[in-house]
Motif scaffolding. Sequence first.
Motif, short mmCIF file in Angstrom:
data_model
loop_
_atom_site.label_atom_id
_atom_site.label_comp_id
_atom_site.label_asym_id
_atom_site.label_seq_id
_atom_site.Cartn_x
_atom_site.Cartn_y
_atom_site.Cartn_z
N GLY A 109 -8.44 -2.83 32.07
CA GLY A 109 -7.24 -3.09 32.11
C GLY A 109 -6.45 -1.94 32.73
O GLY A 109 -6.70 -0.83 32.53
N PHE A 110 -5.34 -2.14 33.54
CA PHE A 110 -4.56 -1.14 34.25
C PHE A 110 -5.32 -0.25 34.86
O PHE A 110 -4.93 0.92 35.28
CB PHE A 110 -3.51 -0.46 32.89
CG PHE A 110 -2.77 -1.28 32.33
CD1 PHE A 110 -1.70 -1.86 32.87
CD2 PHE A 110 -2.98 -1.52 30.96
CE1 PHE A 110 -0.83 -2.66 32.21
CE2 PHE A 110 -2.14 -2.29 30.24
CZ PHE A 110 -1.01 -2.63 30.76
N GLY A 111 -6.28 -0.91 35.60
CA GLY A 111 -7.33 0.09 36.51
C GLY A 111 -8.15 1.01 35.70
O GLY A 111 -8.92 1.80 36.42
N ASN A 112 -8.27 0.99 34.35
CA ASN A 112 -9.06 2.07 33.67
C ASN A 112 -10.49 1.21 33.74
O ASN A 112 -10.80 0.11 33.47
CB ASN A 112 -8.74 2.05 32.41
CG ASN A 112 -7.19 2.78 32.21
OD1 ASN A 112 -7.14 3.82 32.63
ND2 ASN A 112 -6.43 1.93 31.57
N MET A 113 -11.52 2.12 33.86
CA MET A 113 -13.10 1.65 34.04
C MET A 113 -13.79 2.44 32.98
O MET A 113 -13.67 3.33 32.62
CB MET A 113 -13.37 2.00 35.33
CG MET A 113 -12.56 1.34 36.69
SD MET A 113 -12.72 -0.23 36.66
CE MET A 113 -13.06 -0.50 38.40
N VAL A 114 -14.66 1.58 32.60
CA VAL A 114 -15.77 2.08 31.55
C VAL A 114 -17.37 1.76 32.22
O VAL A 114 -17.50 0.75 32.85
CB VAL A 114 -15.54 1.39 30.23
CG1 VAL A 114 -16.69 1.62 29.32
CG2 VAL A 114 -14.23 1.50 29.64
#
Length: 88
Positions: free
Chosen positions: A7-12
Amino acid sequence: MKLINIGFGNMVNAARIIAIVSPESAPVKRMIVEAKEKGMLIDATHGRKTRAVVVADSDHIILSYLQAEKLGERFNESDNAGEDTADV
């Protein structure tokens, strides 16, 4: 390395994910509080309601505003992406 958008361009990193769970149960709420106390909490909700909790193998707890089912679909898509090219 496969990355999953939470979400919101956050990556894991998909390889580091142990579980994706709903934040509604008491044990998960305790995990969140303990992670915050230890400085292991990553809040990627941008102020929105937490709908999924991602547990990493490094004991980090990551909060996401996307639903756990949606993150699970994205996790499975990233796993299947490598399998399609292996059959060619």
